[in-house]
Design an enzyme around this catalytic site. Sequence first.
Site, PDB file in Angstrom:
ATOM      1  N   ASN A  32      22.316  91.146  31.902  1.00 21.44           N
ATOM      2  CA  ASN A  32      22.444  90.259  33.076  1.00 21.44           C
ATOM      3  C   ASN A  32      23.793  89.530  33.127  1.00 21.44           C
ATOM      4  O   ASN A  32      24.280  89.211  34.198  1.00 21.44           O
ATOM      5  CB  ASN A  32      21.254  89.286  33.187  1.00 21.44           C
ATOM      6  CG  ASN A  32      21.121  88.355  32.002  1.00 21.44           C
ATOM      7  OD1 ASN A  32      21.701  88.594  30.947  1.00 21.44           O
ATOM      8  ND2 ASN A  32      20.355  87.295  32.164  1.00 21.44           N
ATOM      9  N   GLY A  62      18.084  87.596  24.957  1.00 20.83           N
ATOM     10  CA  GLY A  62      17.229  88.598  25.600  1.00 20.83           C
ATOM     11  C   GLY A  62      15.815  88.071  25.712  1.00 20.83           C
ATOM     12  O   GLY A  62      15.579  86.862  25.635  1.00 20.83           O
ATOM     13  N   GLU A  77      18.448  83.095  21.909  1.00 22.69           N
ATOM     14  CA  GLU A  77      18.454  82.573  23.284  1.00 22.69           C
ATOM     15  C   GLU A  77      17.516  83.485  24.067  1.00 22.69           C
ATOM     16  O   GLU A  77      17.882  84.596  24.424  1.00 22.69           O
ATOM     17  CB  GLU A  77      19.891  82.579  23.813  1.00 22.69           C
ATOM     18  CG  GLU A  77      20.119  81.590  24.926  1.00 22.69           C
ATOM     19  CD  GLU A  77      20.067  82.235  26.287  1.00 22.69           C
ATOM     20  OE1 GLU A  77      18.956  82.280  26.864  1.00 22.69           O
ATOM     21  OE2 GLU A  77      21.115  82.696  26.750  1.00 22.69           O
ATOM     22  N   CYS A 102      18.088  83.668  32.605  1.00 20.62           N
ATOM     23  CA  CYS A 102      17.022  82.990  31.839  1.00 20.62           C
ATOM     24  C   CYS A 102      16.829  81.559  32.313  1.00 20.62           C
ATOM     25  O   CYS A 102      15.807  80.955  32.029  1.00 20.62           O
ATOM     26  CB  CYS A 102      17.382  82.955  30.359  1.00 20.62           C
ATOM     27  SG  CYS A 102      17.750  84.559  29.717  1.00 20.62           S
ATOM     28  N   GLU A 141      24.723  77.292  22.099  1.00 19.84           N
ATOM     29  CA  GLU A 141      25.984  77.976  22.405  1.00 19.84           C
ATOM     30  C   GLU A 141      26.842  77.049  23.244  1.00 19.84           C
ATOM     31  O   GLU A 141      26.359  76.466  24.218  1.00 19.84           O
ATOM     32  CB  GLU A 141      25.682  79.287  23.141  1.00 19.84           C
ATOM     33  CG  GLU A 141      24.859  80.217  22.253  1.00 19.84           C
ATOM     34  CD  GLU A 141      24.647  81.610  22.814  1.00 19.84           C
ATOM     35  OE1 GLU A 141      24.558  81.766  24.040  1.00 19.84           O
ATOM     36  OE2 GLU A 141      24.562  82.556  21.999  1.00 19.84           O
TER      37      GLU A 141
HETATM   38  C1  SIN Z   1      21.144  83.673  30.630  1.00 19.16           C
HETATM   39  O1  SIN Z   1      20.590  84.024  31.647  1.00 19.16           O
HETATM   40  O2  SIN Z   1      20.727  84.042  29.532  1.00 19.16           O
HETATM   41  C2  SIN Z   1      22.360  82.794  30.610  1.00 19.16           C
HETATM   42  C3  SIN Z   1      22.641  82.096  31.849  1.00 19.16           C
HETATM   43  C4  SIN Z   1      23.809  81.143  31.742  1.00 19.16           C
HETATM   44  O3  SIN Z   1      24.598  81.189  30.793  1.00 19.16           O
HETATM   45  O4  SIN Z   1      23.933  80.320  32.635  1.00 19.16           O
END
Ligand code: SIN
Length: 484
Positions: free
Chosen positions: A156, A233, A255, A289, A462
């Site tokens: 993604n 993931g 994550e 996510c 992160e």
């Molecule tokens: C993700 O969807 O895992 C990360 C989204 C983001 O860094 O904003």
Amino acid sequence: MKGIQDRGLWCTRSFVNGQWLEGQRHFAVHNPANGAWLADVAEAGAEETTAAVEAAYRAQQEWARLPAAQRSKTLMAWHDAMLANIDDLARILTLEQGKPLAEAKGEVAYGASYVKWFAEEAVRVYGDTIPGPGPDKRVLVIKQPVGVVGSITPWNFPNAMMVRKAAPALAAGCAFVAKPAAETPLSALAVAELARRAGLPDGVFNVVVGTDAPAIGQVLTQHPHIRKFSFTGSTATGKRLLAQCAEGVKRTSMELGGNAPFIVFADADLDAAVEGLMLAKFRNAGQTCVCSNRIFVERSVYEAFAQKVRAAVAGLKVGDGLEPETHIGPLISEQAVSKVAELVSASVAEGAQAEAVTDVPSQGHYYPPTVLSGVSNRMAVARNEIFGPVLPLIPFDDEASVIAEANDSEFGLAAYLYSRDIGRVFRVSEALEYGMVAVNDGILSNAAAPFGGMKASGHGREGSKYGLDDYLDIKYLCLGGMDR
Ligand code: SIN
């Protein structure tokens, strides 16, 4: 390769120990916007991954011995190379992943911002001195790189998810082996070429690409030289990888999935909330996510808010990410489209009403932006991570009940709330069991902030000053005989 200015960035082989590896077998990468073939990529498997881990192991100690300022300089050169090539990197990303070109450009800049951030943090790895327990003793604390880091990252954000793990690892003095998703390997390989040009020493940064994820994952979680494993993931895959890491007691950062509540109180600025919701929901066609998954709206403003949402969604244009007017691209695969469709059907069968307000192209993996009303927190669409452009609206009656409903999920990654009552902002933010809470804002990700979750959404952070700690071991030096 259409439209790529620097053809040297179109890389189709794994990058190990500073070399591009040939392969006996290849796998195809396709454009999700239309199914067109993009590239045949050389397959790497367990053998190539083992070679990468061993090269990283050989290179790591020398990399760690360099003055931090030198590592920082090399990372900054990598960052500059990313920004100098942002148009090509964004185009590669849109071709293989589907998101609109402007968003792809945003992702490349977002990834690069972590490289800059950690290039700057590299020189600030402070230790401590602690008063000793007796007159003869001194206690010193130093921080050292964990060693070789393995990572697996998703399709993604094919650029930023990998880069934001590599940047702190390399800044800390670790060596890195990346395994990007097989659907989108080209962005990571282009970034590897830029790492080579920026002068990262051979073996310090490696990218292995292949379709045999279990075989590659086994090496990255179980090879004795791997000291830390970092994954972004799904929670289901994350649990399996964690179990594999347990055997060698590897350090991990996970994550994982989310099921973000987006809470709109009656005292909120409703127009600002709609604007934030459009970003939090439809970024990357809902495939993040941190996407708002359950939109809780206080009953007294529910109808007014729903009207505004329908009007905003009606203005969205779905199509090929390379078309300048596109707001929402395709989903990654036909399977992804079916999964979203199943969640919507299940919720409609349970009493929700679906309104798909825009047309989608007939070819490609598209799902129309859909507003679901009359949803309850128990429906399939509210229990699962949707990962698509579906916006479920759930009415609520009071603060206590919405906090309970928002927290009624195994996940704890991101949450959003809109309110102009400062007391409520603090009460609700503190009560939400989520690693990140956005208040009156639809986008919370940036390099200065600690990105990460709690509960089944994982652990580790992160970005921010905390991000480097994930790649450092604490060592305590006990100095005796100080009174003699
Ligand atoms: C993700 O969807 O895992 C990360 C989204 C983001 O860094 O904003």
